[in-house]
Design an enzyme around this catalytic site. Structure first.
Site, short mmCIF file in Angstrom:
data_model
loop_
_atom_site.label_atom_id
_atom_site.label_comp_id
_atom_site.label_asym_id
_atom_site.label_seq_id
_atom_site.Cartn_x
_atom_site.Cartn_y
_atom_site.Cartn_z
N LYS A 9 90.88 79.62 46.24
CA LYS A 9 90.32 78.70 47.06
C LYS A 9 91.48 78.07 48.15
CE LYS A 9 90.38 74.42 46.76
NZ LYS A 9 90.06 72.73 46.69
N ARG A 38 89.92 67.51 52.58
CA ARG A 38 91.06 67.36 53.38
C ARG A 38 91.56 68.48 54.13
NH1 ARG A 38 95.70 64.40 54.09
NH2 ARG A 38 97.72 65.66 54.56
N CYS A 61 90.41 65.01 47.81
CA CYS A 61 90.94 64.27 46.62
C CYS A 61 91.71 63.20 46.92
CB CYS A 61 91.67 65.20 45.66
SG CYS A 61 90.59 66.40 44.68
N ARG A 98 99.10 61.16 50.73
CA ARG A 98 99.05 62.72 51.67
C ARG A 98 99.04 62.40 53.10
NH1 ARG A 98 95.01 66.93 48.64
NH2 ARG A 98 96.09 66.94 46.73
N PRO A 99 100.22 61.93 53.66
CA PRO A 99 100.05 61.73 55.01
C PRO A 99 99.98 63.04 55.90
CG PRO A 99 102.27 61.46 54.30
CD PRO A 99 101.35 61.64 53.21
N VAL A 100 99.55 62.95 57.15
CA VAL A 100 99.64 64.06 58.15
C VAL A 100 100.90 63.85 59.02
CG1 VAL A 100 97.11 63.92 58.07
CG2 VAL A 100 98.22 62.64 59.74
N VAL A 151 108.71 69.79 51.50
CA VAL A 151 107.89 71.08 51.60
C VAL A 151 106.47 70.68 51.58
CG1 VAL A 151 107.24 73.29 50.39
CG2 VAL A 151 109.70 72.38 50.39
N SER A 152 105.68 71.31 52.48
CA SER A 152 104.18 70.88 52.65
C SER A 152 103.52 72.23 52.91
CB SER A 152 104.19 69.97 53.74
OG SER A 152 102.60 69.91 54.07
N VAL A 153 102.59 72.72 51.90
CA VAL A 153 101.80 73.94 52.10
C VAL A 153 100.97 73.68 53.21
CG1 VAL A 153 100.26 75.49 50.92
CG2 VAL A 153 102.08 74.33 49.73
#
Length: 430
Positions: free
Chosen positions: A22, A102, A126, A131-133, A173-175
């Site tokens: 997913k 998200r 979730c 989980r900021p942008v 790190v942010s996927v």
């Protein structure tokens, strides 16, 4: 509303086919907005999140067709989906669609790169921490975008000549942000260098697909990714990689319940750190021609300490499942969550089954118990919900998991896959 009923005590024996990931399928689907040609994706899982994203892409004008709800491929099932975004009819991703998931926020990158503008609602999904942008906004700004937030929407505009290649180093790190900036940079003018980029297999898979579409990306799988912008992208055909989170989840289920199971259509290299933790807990793991074999016969479950980290570390998306496994260990284990805050919502539900878990900051202390007892429990998010299923496999009596729509977001036919290996798991409707 559906619930999952589990009667514990059965070992697992047989074969479980692993679905397409997913977490890889979603950004690949969004990448279809970058071209007016057709992107064909194979091995797409049938999940609630995938269906929601299909609706979102349709809102932007994508024409989407599915070849068979279930295409038989050996012992596994997969879907082939064709995406054609010849004309973008809307650059707005509305709240009523984006709030449900998200990852749908990620359309901001392709829309901005191809159309020069995007208006995207702040995301949902979730409820795990904030989980900021911020990283998305900072990164797109580094490519020349002008961005403002107004009324719960992110309004982004590219310069008149399009996005401009630049350098951006992620402060953490942010996927998701790596996905978005990599997609946006494919159509930018000049070269973009992303530092401290995510190294996850799903990032590598996206880069592989984008390169097949004509992008010029190098360094994927390392912490520095270089993207040389091109004028346009073409269509391509790409197979979604196996789901490493589903692989790890079923490996932990076997370690919990005992038995001997082959996980087909997957690769051990996608989750080496997690498999090593499962080995240390007492399971035997070996490679097969087309997957992984998990065996736990007789031996107890040993306590293992883990710390979640970005790839190649222990995946945060397997933390809840591993905690479920550790509830039956022969000692004390410590599980530290470093990726997301507030990702221990499953603790109080595991406690309803008899688990002994205490929290101190971002670390959970799990004291293994000799027996769990079935009880009604409630899923709080996607990964927490499956940790309750894992615990229920070893609990005495009946465990009833409610709010299973969380499970449907990320696990394809979970009850069917477990039942075919001897588990007593069924979906019941109120």
């Amino acid at each position: 509303m559906d619930r999952i009923r589990i009667v514990g005590g059965n070992e697992l024996h047989g074969v479980i086919p692993i679905s397409g990931a997913k977490n890889a399928a979603l950004p690949l689907m969004i990448a279809s907005l970058l071209t007016d040609d057709t992107l064909t994706l194979e091995n797409v899982p049938h999940l609630a999140d995938v269906e929601q994203l299909i609706r979102i892409l349709g809102n932007h004008g994508a024409d989407i067709s599915v070849n068979g709800r279930r295409e038989r491929q050996g012992e596994s099932y997969a879907r082939t989906v064709h995406f054609t975004s010849r004309n973008i009819v809307s650059t707005t991703a509305p709240y009523e669609l984006v709030s449900k998931m998200r990852a749908s926020f990620w359309v901001i990158g392709p829309l901005l790169a191809r159309e020069g503008r995007a208006r995207v609602s702040l995301p949902g999904g979730c409820a795990i921490g904030t989980r900021p942008v911020d990283l998305f906004i900072e990164g797109l700004t580094a490519l020349g975008a002008s961005i403002e937030i107004d009324g719960g929407y992110v309004n982004a505009t590219a310069p008149a000549g399009g996005l401009i290649g630049g350098r951006y180093t992620f402060p953490k790190v942010s996927v998701g942000a790596t996905h978005v900036l990599m997609m946006a940079a494919t159509l930018a003018n000049g070269t973009t260098v992303l530092g401290n980029a995510a190294r996850e297999p799903e990032v590598v898979d996206l880069a592989k697909c984008l390169n097949a579409m004509g992008a010029k990306i190098s360094g994927q799988g390392t912490s520095t990714i270089t993207i040389e912008g091109v004028r346009s992208l073409s269509g391509a055909r790409h197979r979604v990689l196996p789901d490493r989170i589903e692989t790890g989840t079923y490996a932990m289920a076997v370690a919990m319940a005992g038995g001997d199971v082959i996980l087909e259509d997957t690769e051990a290299s996608l989750l080496d750190t997690a498999l090593e933790a499962i080995r240390r807990a007492g399971a035997e793991i070996s490679d097969t021609n087309n997957g992984i074999r998990i065996v736990r016969n007789g031996a107890g479950i040993r306590p293992v300490d883990i710390v979640t980290d970005p790839f190649p570390g222990f995946p945060t998306d397997l933390q809840a499942q591993f905690m479920g496994l550790m509830t039956r260990s022969s000692g004390v284990s410590h599980i530290t969550e470093t990726i997301f805050e507030n990702r221990f919502m499953h603790v109080q539900e595991l406690a309803r089954l008899g688990a002994k878990i205490s929290l101190s900051g971002q670390t959970a202390k799990v004291e293994g118990v000799s027996r769990l007892k079935g009880a009604p429990v409630m899923a709080t998010d996607l990964r927490a919900s499956v940790s309750l299923v894992i615990a229920g496999l070893a609990a005495e009596g009946e465990t009833m998991v409610s709010r299973v729509y969380h499970l449907d977001r990320g696990f394809e036919r979970l009850e069917e896959k477990l039942t075919r290996c001897g588990a007593h798991v069924e979906r019941v409707s109120d």
